[in-house]
Design a protein around this motif. Structure first.
Motif: not given
Lengths: 278, 310, 279
Positions: A74, A98, A102, A105, A110-112, A128-129, A171, B201-202, B204-211, B215
């Motif tokens: 990031l 990834y 992991q 935050f 804000a992270s959901l 995704i995987h 998550r 952040d959400f 960023a979080a989905v980016k960090l899952q490799g999306a 997507r």
């Protein structure tokens, strides 16, 4: 105190017989160019053994969060190297990265994604995987963070701050990573909820053999969760020390000492004469 | 049908919808929808707007059943021309001896058709361009937004006129012209929303899952900016109807004998002083439907986009 | 101690929402002299709403009732708007959590302090107000008051912004300062400095201070007396130095669940909320 010491020694032993899970060498993060250039992180190096927890402590602007963000992509890695599980991290990061690393935050509000149910949030990484049996794994992930199946179809606004942070942890863990980056995971939470989350993180690390990097401004939280830590200031590592040293108040660096003093609460010693007049 | 167990609480459906522990995806979604509906119905004007729009849809679907006469076939020019509103001809008749009420009823089909097509064409273009520009930033953003600016710089009716002049008059060309001129504001809104979402952040979080980027844009960004776009589209509907009517009025939209409201007003212009109903009735229809969409849009904004409402 | 500066009896704050009425503060009573009173609680305990209600800053659609809410003998509930306006920012001031949102971004810090001063000391000349503002900036330990005076809020750090805010709030020499989480947006070392300034001002000027915070450790080390709030009520009131002897299980739980450098407890004790506390 004893338990912390024994934990430290096992971690050190592990470190002797294994390559570090995470190795950061002379990491630099630079934003902008010319007179707008900001050196957010300057030549920071540290390494973390598998199964250990490492703390990054500092005040705002110390670059502690930027180190985390550079590890996971990031923030840019301007110079230096980052090795995860023996492999150097290259841009762009692949899916395998990834699955290994992991992040959780700071702000669970804000992270959901506000329009996604817990179910959607947890199934996204699986989709995704290309993972199968999402059904089973979502329920298992909820169980691991101490939430029942009744939480599965709730929206974030139907959850408390602590529950949200548990979902964020679920998550992060659902892909079974080896390294968890924790960016102030409890600073937006109430004290009693913080205790619950810290206990959960402690327990998960033990059960799953996770490696943590914890970023926090709170020395007590870092000392609670980590064995070793790096005190950062103005983008540089000031002192690498241990939780045990913090607890016994042994800090070679004046700044670290100042942080230790401040974490003990307000002290009226310096203004005693003034308050006596009251 | 939803695979959820039947309602356990005594208070029934409502309790099931408002449950804080939904048992299935469907229950969660329906519950969310129900909350929105409750907020929406608190606003009587919004409900009125919705009622008008529903009425428009119903009239359009049931036009053959509602209209007493043919909308295109002329009546007896000696006895049925320019008759004032009466029990036989509710809205009177026009210069061809046609029943204006029947024409207004059939005209709703054209209006609805225009509105639907414009929404279906312009909204996705606007949302795609806006989110892609906002999410990527950099030169992609610059290029896409300058294109948007160019389209935004043209007055809608004038650009539509130019298009129709180039493609030839007709309702389809009018629709294309209106669509092409109405997406830029949606792109702007979508981009502005995306910029605020992009760094959260959400994401960023989905980016960090490799999306992948598509997507993230489709699954995570668009669902958040779509509601303000929907509000804007609904509020724009009135303008679209007016533009379509304007093109019709200028003879560049629907061609005679199609019962397009704007074209009808244009015919009525010649008789405005003595036979006011010829122009007033379709004009009233335009007014009511435009108002309906505006009220609906305001109501939707209160529900979907609480930030803008205050 | 003479007659109390502030008397609060059975203070209630209600919000009438679409989903029903929520009572955020449910019968809070306390008296404040010229001392440092801490109000501690977790989010949703009603501690901030208590502070706001005293100043009449309850956001709509909130409704404030109390058997008694007097400041220096003036009934705050029935006072005219004029009186309230005169009191607010004059004799009662408030410092909020984040200076970023409390300072006007398009005015220099100096201008804002001058404006605050002249709003309440109408007869003061501009140069007099300027001198006061500079003196105040010095009092909050700004290293270069004259320079800070000319700066805009976005040009100063969080700690400096918060000190500027305190300077602005104290320039009228209020009798009561309500500080709502004044240091929680600041770094620890900076917040210690801000607290030291507040502490000095309280002692030197004999001001009453209500210090609202979620941080029990901080409040107990800073204040004279602590009210512990839970679900809109005061569950315990005690001398800050006796915090360790807290009787209420909630206070005890709050004390224990914090990790400390002093000892390593694992797992940390968590708080089992007894529904009876909220009754």
């Amino acid at each position: 105190m004893m338990s912390a010491r024994s934990r430290l020694s096992t971690a050190t032993l592990l470190g002797l017989c294994k390559d570090p899970m995470l190795d950061i060498q002379k990491l630099k993060v630079v934003y902008g160019t010319g007179h707008l250039r900001v050196d957010a992180v300057k030549d920071v190096s540290f390494h973390v053994e598998a199964g250990a927890a490492y703390g990054l402590v500092g005040e705002s602007g110390s670059g502690k969060s930027t180190v985390l963000r550079a590890i996971c992509g990031l923030a840019p890695i301007s110079a230096g190297q980052v090795f995860v599980d023996g492999k150097e991290v290259k841009e762009p990061r692949d899916k395998a990265f990834y699955r290994t690393v992991q992040m959780v935050f700071q702000d669970p509000y804000a992270s959901l994604h506000p329009r996604h149910t817990v179910d959607r949030t947890l199934s996204e990484p699986l989709a995704i995987h290309g993972e199968r049996d999402a059904e089973v794994r979502i329920l298992q992930a909820l169980r691991e963070v101490g939430l029942g199946p009744s939480f599965r179809f709730r929206y974030p606004h139907q959850l408390s701050g602590g529950q949200r942070q548990r979902i964020a942890i679920a998550r992060a863990l659902i892909l079974r990573p080896k390294v968890l980056l924790l960016d102030e995971p409890t600073s937006a939470l109430d004290a009693s909820v913080q205790a619950e989350i810290l206990n959960l993180l402690d327990e998960l690390r033990r059960k799953m053999g996770l490696t943590y990097i914890l970023v926090s401004h709170d020395l007590a939280v870092v000392a609670h969760l980590c064995e070793r830590l790096l005190v950062m200031r103005h983008g540089e590592g000031v002192e690498e020390t241990t939780a045990v040293a913090l607890r016994t108040g042994r800090a070679s660096n004046a700044y670290t000492q100042e942080l230790i003093e401040a974490s003990r609460g307000f002290s009226r010693d310096t203004v005693k004469t003034a308050s006596a007049a009251l | 049908m939803a695979g959820a167990p039947p309602l356990p609480q005594p208070s029934g459906l409502q309790a099931w919808l408002l449950s804080s522990e939904p048992a299935s995806r469907w229950q969660a979604r329906l519950g969310r929808g129900y909350l929105g509906w409750r907020a929406f119905t608190k606003n009587p004007l919004a409900v009125l707007g919705l009622a008008i729009v529903i009425l428009l849809v119903l009239v359009a679907i049931l036009a053959p059943l509602i209209a007493p006469y043919s909308p295109v076939a002329g009546g007896d020019l000696r006895t049925e021309r320019l008759l004032p509103p009466s029990g036989t001809f509710w809205f009177g008749t026009d210069d061809q001896g046609r029943d204006i009420f029947s024409r207004v009823v059939y005209g709703s089909r054209i209006t609805l058709w225009v509105v639907m097509l414009v929404a279906v064409i312009a909204t996705p273009i606007g949302v795609m361009i806006g989110t892609v520009a906002g999410y990527h930033g950099g030169w992609i953003d610059t290029v896409l937004m300058r294109i948007t600016d160019i389209f935004l710089a043209f007055p809608r009716l004038i650009l539509a006129l130019a298009f129709v002049a180039a493609l030839g008059p007709g309702i389809e060309n009018a629709i294309i012209a209106i669509s092409i001129t109405s997406w830029p504001p949606y792109a702007r809104i979508a981009r502005a929303e995306t910029l605020t979402i992009r760094n959260s952040d959400f994401i960023a979080a989905v980016k960090l899952q490799g999306a992948s980027t598509p997507r993230i844009i489709f699954g995570h960004v668009i669902p958040l900016c779509i509601s303000s776009v929907i509000v804007r589209v609904t509020l724009d509907m009135a303008g679209i109807i007016l533009t379509a009517a304007g093109l019709g009025f200028l003879g560049l939209g629907a061609q005679p004998p199609m019962p397009e409201w704007g074209a009808m007003v244009a015919t009525g212009r010649n008789y405005l002083i003595d036979q006011w109903w010829v122009a007033a009735m379709p004009g009233l229809a335009i007014f009511v439907v435009s108002l309906g969409f505006n009220l609906l849009g305001d109501g939707l904004r209160d529900v979907l986009d609480p930030k803008a409402a205050k | 101690m003479t007659t109390p500066l502030l008397e609060v009896e059975d203070l209630r704050v209600r919000f009438h929402l679409r989903t029903g009425t929520v009572e955020a503060v449910r019968g809070v009573s306390f008296q404040l002299g010229r001392e440092r009173l801490g109000i501690v609680g977790e989010s949703g305990s009603g501690k901030s709403q208590t502070g706001r209600a005293i100043l009449g800053l309850t956001p709509p659609p909130g409704e404030v009732t109390a058997k008694r809410l007097t400041f220096d003998g003036i009934d705050l509930l029935t006072a005219s708007r004029r009186t309230l306006r005169h009191l607010r920012g004059g004799r009662i001031s408030m410092v909020m959590q984040d200076p970023k949102y409390s300072l006007n971004p398009v005015m220099t810090i100096g201008e804002q302090i001058i404006e605050a001063y002249r709003a309440h000391a109408k007869s003061a000349s501009r140069s007099e107000a300027r001198d006061r503002a500079l003196a105040m900036l010095e009092a909050v330990k700004m290293r270069n008051p004259a320079r800070v005076f000319e700066l805009y809020p976005h040009e100063v750090s969080g700690g400096m912004g918060q000190r500027a805010m305190i300077a602005m709030m104290l320039v009228t020499e209020p009798d009561l300062l309500i500080a709502d989480e004044p240091t929680s947006a600041l770094d620890v070392t900076v917040s210690m400095e801000v607290l030291r300034i507040l502490d000095e001002l309280v002692s030197e000027r004999g001001m009453g201070l209500i210090f609202i915070s979620h941080d029990l450790k901080l409040v107990s080390s800073f204040c004279d007396r602590v009210l512990v709030m839970y679900a809109g009520r005061v569950v315990e009131e005690l001398e800050a130095k006796n915090l360790r002897e807290a009787k209420h299980p909630y206070t005890q739980g709050l004390m224990r669940c914090l990790p400390t450098l002093a000892d390593d407890v694992r797992p940390l004790p968590t708080l089992n909320r007894d529904p009876a506390w909220a009754l």
